[in-house]
Scaffold this motif. Structure first.
Motif, PDB file in Angstrom:
ATOM      1  N   GLU A  16       0.827  -1.200   0.000  1.00 21.21           N
ATOM      2  CA  GLU A  16       0.000   0.000   0.000  1.00 21.21           C
ATOM      3  C   GLU A  16       0.867   1.258   0.000  1.00 21.21           C
ATOM      4  OE1 GLU A  16      -3.293  -0.273  -0.305  1.00 21.21           O
ATOM      5  OE2 GLU A  16      -2.981  -2.450  -0.354  1.00 21.21           O
ATOM      6  N   GLY A  17       0.279   2.355  -0.438  1.00 19.16           N
ATOM      7  CA  GLY A  17       0.983   3.639  -0.413  1.00 19.16           C
ATOM      8  C   GLY A  17       0.657   4.468  -1.640  1.00 19.16           C
ATOM      9  N   THR A  18       0.953   5.763  -1.543  1.00 18.38           N
ATOM     10  CA  THR A  18       0.705   6.675  -2.662  1.00 18.38           C
ATOM     11  C   THR A  18       1.940   7.469  -3.054  1.00 18.38           C
ATOM     12  OG1 THR A  18      -0.051   8.425  -1.158  1.00 18.38           O
ATOM     13  CG2 THR A  18      -1.730   6.924  -2.033  1.00 18.38           C
ATOM     14  N   GLY A  19       3.082   7.181  -2.419  1.00 18.47           N
ATOM     15  CA  GLY A  19       4.300   7.902  -2.740  1.00 18.47           C
ATOM     16  C   GLY A  19       5.443   7.446  -1.859  1.00 18.47           C
ATOM     17  N   PHE A  20       6.500   8.250  -1.819  1.00 16.85           N
ATOM     18  CA  PHE A  20       7.731   7.902  -1.108  1.00 16.85           C
ATOM     19  C   PHE A  20       8.114   9.067  -0.199  1.00 16.85           C
ATOM     20  CE2 PHE A  20       7.493   5.826  -5.184  1.00 16.85           C
ATOM     21  CZ  PHE A  20       7.760   4.504  -4.893  1.00 16.85           C
ATOM     22  N   THR A  21       8.488   8.745   1.035  1.00 16.36           N
ATOM     23  CA  THR A  21       8.789   9.794   2.008  1.00 16.36           C
ATOM     24  C   THR A  21      10.105   9.505   2.721  1.00 16.36           C
ATOM     25  OG1 THR A  21       7.655   8.746   3.878  1.00 16.36           O
ATOM     26  CG2 THR A  21       6.304  10.075   2.403  1.00 16.36           C
ATOM     27  N   PHE A  22      10.697  10.574   3.254  1.00  8.43           N
ATOM     28  CA  PHE A  22      11.900  10.445   4.080  1.00  8.43           C
ATOM     29  C   PHE A  22      11.741  11.377   5.273  1.00  8.43           C
ATOM     30  CE2 PHE A  22      12.577  13.314   0.536  1.00  8.43           C
ATOM     31  CZ  PHE A  22      13.017  14.478   1.132  1.00  8.43           C
ATOM     32  N   ASP A  37      14.490  12.521   7.572  1.00  7.98           N
ATOM     33  CA  ASP A  37      15.570  13.482   7.816  1.00  7.98           C
ATOM     34  C   ASP A  37      15.863  14.233   6.531  1.00  7.98           C
ATOM     35  OD1 ASP A  37      15.938  12.611  10.486  1.00  7.98           O
ATOM     36  OD2 ASP A  37      17.119  10.913   9.754  1.00  7.98           O
ATOM     37  N   LEU A  38      15.823  15.555   6.587  1.00  9.03           N
ATOM     38  CA  LEU A  38      16.090  16.347   5.393  1.00  9.03           C
ATOM     39  C   LEU A  38      17.595  16.536   5.235  1.00  9.03           C
ATOM     40  CD1 LEU A  38      15.201  17.915   2.949  1.00  9.03           C
ATOM     41  CD2 LEU A  38      14.818  19.917   4.408  1.00  9.03           C
ATOM     42  N   THR A  39      18.227  15.590   4.543  1.00  8.79           N
ATOM     43  CA  THR A  39      19.641  15.667   4.222  1.00  8.79           C
ATOM     44  C   THR A  39      19.810  15.308   2.754  1.00  8.79           C
ATOM     45  OG1 THR A  39      20.100  13.335   4.703  1.00  8.79           O
ATOM     46  CG2 THR A  39      20.248  14.900   6.565  1.00  8.79           C
ATOM     47  N   PRO A  40      20.903  15.750   2.110  1.00 12.45           N
ATOM     48  CA  PRO A  40      21.128  15.362   0.717  1.00 12.45           C
ATOM     49  C   PRO A  40      21.146  13.846   0.525  1.00 12.45           C
ATOM     50  CG  PRO A  40      22.581  17.173   1.300  1.00 12.45           C
ATOM     51  CD  PRO A  40      21.911  16.739   2.573  1.00 12.45           C
ATOM     52  N   ASP A  41      21.729  13.110   1.478  1.00  8.08           N
ATOM     53  CA  ASP A  41      21.773  11.650   1.357  1.00  8.08           C
ATOM     54  C   ASP A  41      20.367  11.044   1.423  1.00  8.08           C
ATOM     55  OD1 ASP A  41      24.483  11.499   1.029  1.00  8.08           O
ATOM     56  OD2 ASP A  41      24.933  10.994   3.114  1.00  8.08           O
ATOM     57  N   ALA A  42      19.536  11.564   2.320  1.00  6.44           N
ATOM     58  CA  ALA A  42      18.169  11.034   2.441  1.00  6.44           C
ATOM     59  C   ALA A  42      17.380  11.279   1.162  1.00  6.44           C
ATOM     60  CB  ALA A  42      17.465  11.672   3.637  1.00  6.44           C
ATOM     61  N   VAL A  43      17.536  12.462   0.588  1.00  5.80           N
ATOM     62  CA  VAL A  43      16.840  12.768  -0.668  1.00  5.80           C
ATOM     63  C   VAL A  43      17.331  11.838  -1.770  1.00  5.80           C
ATOM     64  CG1 VAL A  43      16.387  14.528  -2.421  1.00  5.80           C
ATOM     65  CG2 VAL A  43      16.487  15.186  -0.003  1.00  5.80           C
ATOM     66  N   TYR A  44      18.652  11.738  -1.901  1.00  2.00           N
ATOM     67  CA  TYR A  44      19.238  10.907  -2.956  1.00  2.00           C
ATOM     68  C   TYR A  44      18.796   9.444  -2.816  1.00  2.00           C
ATOM     69  CZ  TYR A  44      22.769   8.358  -5.633  1.00  2.00           C
ATOM     70  OH  TYR A  44      23.400   7.500  -6.506  1.00  2.00           O
ATOM     71  N   ASN A  45      18.875   8.921  -1.622  1.00  2.00           N
ATOM     72  CA  ASN A  45      18.553   7.494  -1.420  1.00  2.00           C
ATOM     73  C   ASN A  45      17.071   7.211  -1.674  1.00  2.00           C
ATOM     74  OD1 ASN A  45      21.186   6.781  -0.751  1.00  2.00           O
ATOM     75  ND2 ASN A  45      20.894   7.261   1.420  1.00  2.00           N
ATOM     76  N   THR A  46      16.197   8.139  -1.315  1.00  2.00           N
ATOM     77  CA  THR A  46      14.768   7.926  -1.556  1.00  2.00           C
ATOM     78  C   THR A  46      14.455   8.007  -3.047  1.00  2.00           C
ATOM     79  OG1 THR A  46      14.328   8.926   0.602  1.00  2.00           O
ATOM     80  CG2 THR A  46      12.451   8.638  -0.869  1.00  2.00           C
ATOM     81  N   VAL A  47      15.093   8.941  -3.736  1.00  2.00           N
ATOM     82  CA  VAL A  47      14.920   9.023  -5.195  1.00  2.00           C
ATOM     83  C   VAL A  47      15.407   7.735  -5.845  1.00  2.00           C
ATOM     84  CG1 VAL A  47      15.704  10.189  -7.305  1.00  2.00           C
ATOM     85  CG2 VAL A  47      15.013  11.544  -5.307  1.00  2.00           C
ATOM     86  N   LYS A  48      16.568   7.247  -5.410  1.00  2.00           N
ATOM     87  CA  LYS A  48      17.132   6.018  -5.981  1.00  2.00           C
ATOM     88  C   LYS A  48      16.182   4.831  -5.759  1.00  2.00           C
ATOM     89  CE  LYS A  48      21.342   3.170  -5.945  1.00  2.00           C
ATOM     90  NZ  LYS A  48      20.647   1.879  -5.851  1.00  2.00           N
ATOM     91  N   TYR A  49      15.626   4.738  -4.567  1.00  2.00           N
ATOM     92  CA  TYR A  49      14.710   3.649  -4.236  1.00  2.00           C
ATOM     93  C   TYR A  49      13.461   3.706  -5.122  1.00  2.00           C
ATOM     94  CZ  TYR A  49      11.358   0.963  -1.406  1.00  2.00           C
ATOM     95  OH  TYR A  49      10.404   0.072  -0.978  1.00  2.00           O
ATOM     96  N   ALA A  50      12.899   4.913  -5.270  1.00  2.00           N
ATOM     97  CA  ALA A  50      11.699   5.077  -6.092  1.00  2.00           C
ATOM     98  C   ALA A  50      11.976   4.739  -7.553  1.00  2.00           C
ATOM     99  CB  ALA A  50      11.188   6.513  -5.972  1.00  2.00           C
ATOM    100  N   VAL A  51      13.116   5.193  -8.060  1.00  2.00           N
ATOM    101  CA  VAL A  51      13.470   4.934  -9.461  1.00  2.00           C
ATOM    102  C   VAL A  51      13.711   3.442  -9.692  1.00  2.00           C
ATOM    103  CG1 VAL A  51      15.231   5.346 -11.239  1.00  2.00           C
ATOM    104  CG2 VAL A  51      14.344   7.258  -9.878  1.00  2.00           C
ATOM    105  N   ASP A  52      14.278   2.767  -8.709  1.00  2.00           N
ATOM    106  CA  ASP A  52      14.474   1.309  -8.826  1.00  2.00           C
ATOM    107  C   ASP A  52      13.132   0.588  -8.964  1.00  2.00           C
ATOM    108  OD1 ASP A  52      17.208   1.384  -8.773  1.00  2.00           O
ATOM    109  OD2 ASP A  52      17.398   0.942  -6.637  1.00  2.00           O
ATOM    110  N   ILE A  53      12.127   1.034  -8.234  1.00  2.00           N
ATOM    111  CA  ILE A  53      10.799   0.431  -8.356  1.00  2.00           C
ATOM    112  C   ILE A  53      10.223   0.700  -9.748  1.00  2.00           C
ATOM    113  CG2 ILE A  53       8.401   0.631  -7.544  1.00  2.00           C
ATOM    114  CD1 ILE A  53       9.480   0.837  -4.722  1.00  2.00           C
ATOM    115  N   PHE A  54      10.416   1.908 -10.243  1.00  2.00           N
ATOM    116  CA  PHE A  54       9.945   2.250 -11.594  1.00  2.00           C
ATOM    117  C   PHE A  54      10.572   1.328 -12.640  1.00  2.00           C
ATOM    118  CE2 PHE A  54      10.838   4.495 -15.574  1.00  2.00           C
ATOM    119  CZ  PHE A  54       9.579   4.905 -15.955  1.00  2.00           C
TER     120      PHE A  54
END
Length: 487
Positions: free
Chosen positions: A425-431, A433-450
């Motif tokens: 379940e879910g409608t998106g991806f969240t993180f 801690d607002l850090t460059p690494d957290a943003v990068y890793n969440t984007v990478k995870y989402a793109v891997d699912i795509f």
């Protein structure tokens, strides 16, 4: 029920952010419930008189130190029965920009400009012979109005002494804080400087005065309401909000589906729905062409539409030698498109990215059309806001089948459900801690699912598109508050 909205923005007449969308959409929703709702706002240079109807000419607005002679024009809010009145005073509003421009980011006379707007409420309503039950004000630019109404009898406006006021905080970070000598431009007697809440350690603070003086206070999401009652999120006014907690509510914004709906959107290349998604592929190709990117449906497109301001997480994305955007473009084999304007250092960095990467496209400025095109054509929408009162783009994204990647804060936390691998379940991806690494890793995870789990991506996409955020729900809650205010 008669309600006067006072705002510095209303879509489609003047827009700098989500405030314009919210004021117009809420007004429409209230009108559909039988409320006689009207909007008062300035006539800016970009709003042509020729397209408006003259209402009143050469009306005197008294402000203690001077009389100002203003005109009022009117028109209907599109696709509604909501009347919009424009207060016209060329010397203050006949200039480029709503709050400022490239040469003066915050006009030096803003306290006087928006004080005149508030005072003009009395003149307009008297001439109309229409006294509202509730005046609903939005953000610091209309914050003087609740002070005027609370002190109406002392200011010789007895007809307005029984009006209730509702004040909505759309962003706590913008308070209208100015040097103490600006108080002279508010048209208030000196003895109200402290009792009205304007005094702020020697400065004046419009937002503080509105919180002090309004019958009810709201903000645009429940989580943000909790956040701004803390020292971390309150920008110095958290204590005052806690004092007024019995009159303070968080009401989640909705979406105007007449303006934001992939089934009928006239800006996008092809209309589509959750049942018929083929049109989204055409929109993606059109977006790639518009930003001079290779047309490739198998390459994930990450869209960004934002003000380039610190609140929006631009340091974590774009700050040289710190932000993660270079890594995203270099490592993840994606395409990124951004529409935005704001801080010059960030605009310069975006231009460098555009020149350096073939998979990065940008438009520096604001464009309503491009905002729709990005929402429809992207696979993901990146929104790493440091704080976000409500946010609308993440909601638009879900409706358009563009999965949001967001920081878990404020309205983002209230609207985006994090994808859960165990339940699917879910409608998106969240993180968190607002850090460059957290943003990068969440984007990478989402793109891997795509790329690797297409069925899961489609499931999340359909779930997101089936979410509903009707303004009718928020309008019903505001109606309840108005009734309390009246009694």
């Amino acid at each position: 029920m008669k309600v006067l909205m006072i705002s510095s923005e209303a879509f489609p007449f003047a827009k700098a952010g989500g405030l314009a969308d919210a004021v117009s959409a809420l007004s429409k929703a209230l009108s559909q419930k039988g409320v006689d709702v009207r909007i008062l706002m300035p006539r800016y240079y970009t709003i042509e008189r020729e397209r408006l109807d003259p209402v009143f000419r050469n009306i005197s607005v008294y402000m203690k130190f001077s009389d100002f002679h203003v005109d009022f024009y009117g028109t209907m809010l599109p696709e509604s029965s909501v009347q919009v009145y424009f207060m016209d005073f060329e010397r203050f509003f006949g200039r480029d920009g709503i709050y400022g421009n490239n040469f003066e980011t915050d006009f030096h006379d803003n306290p006087l400009r928006f004080s005149l707007l508030a005072h003009s409420m009395f003149a307009l309503c008297k001439k109309l012979k229409w006294i509202p039950d509730v005046v609903h004000c939005h953000d610091w630019t209309s914050a003087l109005a609740p002070v005027l109404i609370k002190n109406a009898s002392a200011l010789n406006y007895d007809d307005f002494s029984k009006i209730g006021t509702c004040f909505t905080i759309h962003n706590m970070g913008y308070q209208g804080r100015y040097p103490g000598n600006a108080y002279q431009f508010l048209g208030l007697p000196e003895n109200l400087r402290f009792s009205s809440g304007f005094d702020d350690f020697g400065s004046i603070n419009f937002l503080k005065a509105a919180i002090t003086s309004s019958s009810m206070i709201t903000t645009v999401s429940p989580t943000y309401a909790n956040e701004i009652c803390t020292p971390e999120g309150g920008f110095g006014l958290d204590g005052l909000l806690r004092v007024r907690s019995n009159a303070f509510f968080g009401i989640l914004n909705g979406v105007d589906t007449q303006q934001w709906n992939p089934k009928i959107d006239s800006y996008i290349a092809k209309n589509y729905s959750s049942e018929k998604l083929e049109g989204k592929k055409i929109c993606k190709a059109a977006l790639q062409k518009r930003f001079h990117l290779p047309v490739d449906e198998n390459k994930a497109v990450i869209g960004i539409v934002t003000r380039l301001a610190e609140q929006k997480g631009i340091k974590e994305l774009f700050a040289p030698f710190y932000g993660c955007m270079w890594r995203i473009c270099e490592d993840l084999n994606v395409q990124v498109v951004i529409v935005g304007t704001g801080e010059k250092w960030c605009e310069d960095e975006i231009l460098r990215l555009t020149e350096h990467f073939e998979n990065f496209g940008s438009f520096l400025g604001y464009s309503e059309a491009l905002s729709h095109i990005v929402e429809a054509g992207s696979d993901f929408f990146l929104m790493p806001s440091k704080y976000e009162p409500c946010g609308l783009n993440q909601i638009y994204s879900m409706i358009y089948g563009t999965l949001p990647i967001v920081h878990q804060t404020g309205g983002l936390a209230d609207t985006v459900s994090k994808y859960n691998e165990e339940t699917g379940e879910g409608t998106g991806f969240t993180f968190y801690d607002l850090t460059p690494d957290a943003v990068y890793n969440t984007v990478k995870y989402a793109v891997d699912i795509f790329r690797k789990r297409k069925k899961i991506f489609k499931k999340i996409q359909k779930s997101a598109m089936n979410q509903s955020f009707p303004w009718s729900v928020a309008a019903e809650k505001y109606l309840g508050l108005y009734e309390k205010i009246k009694t």
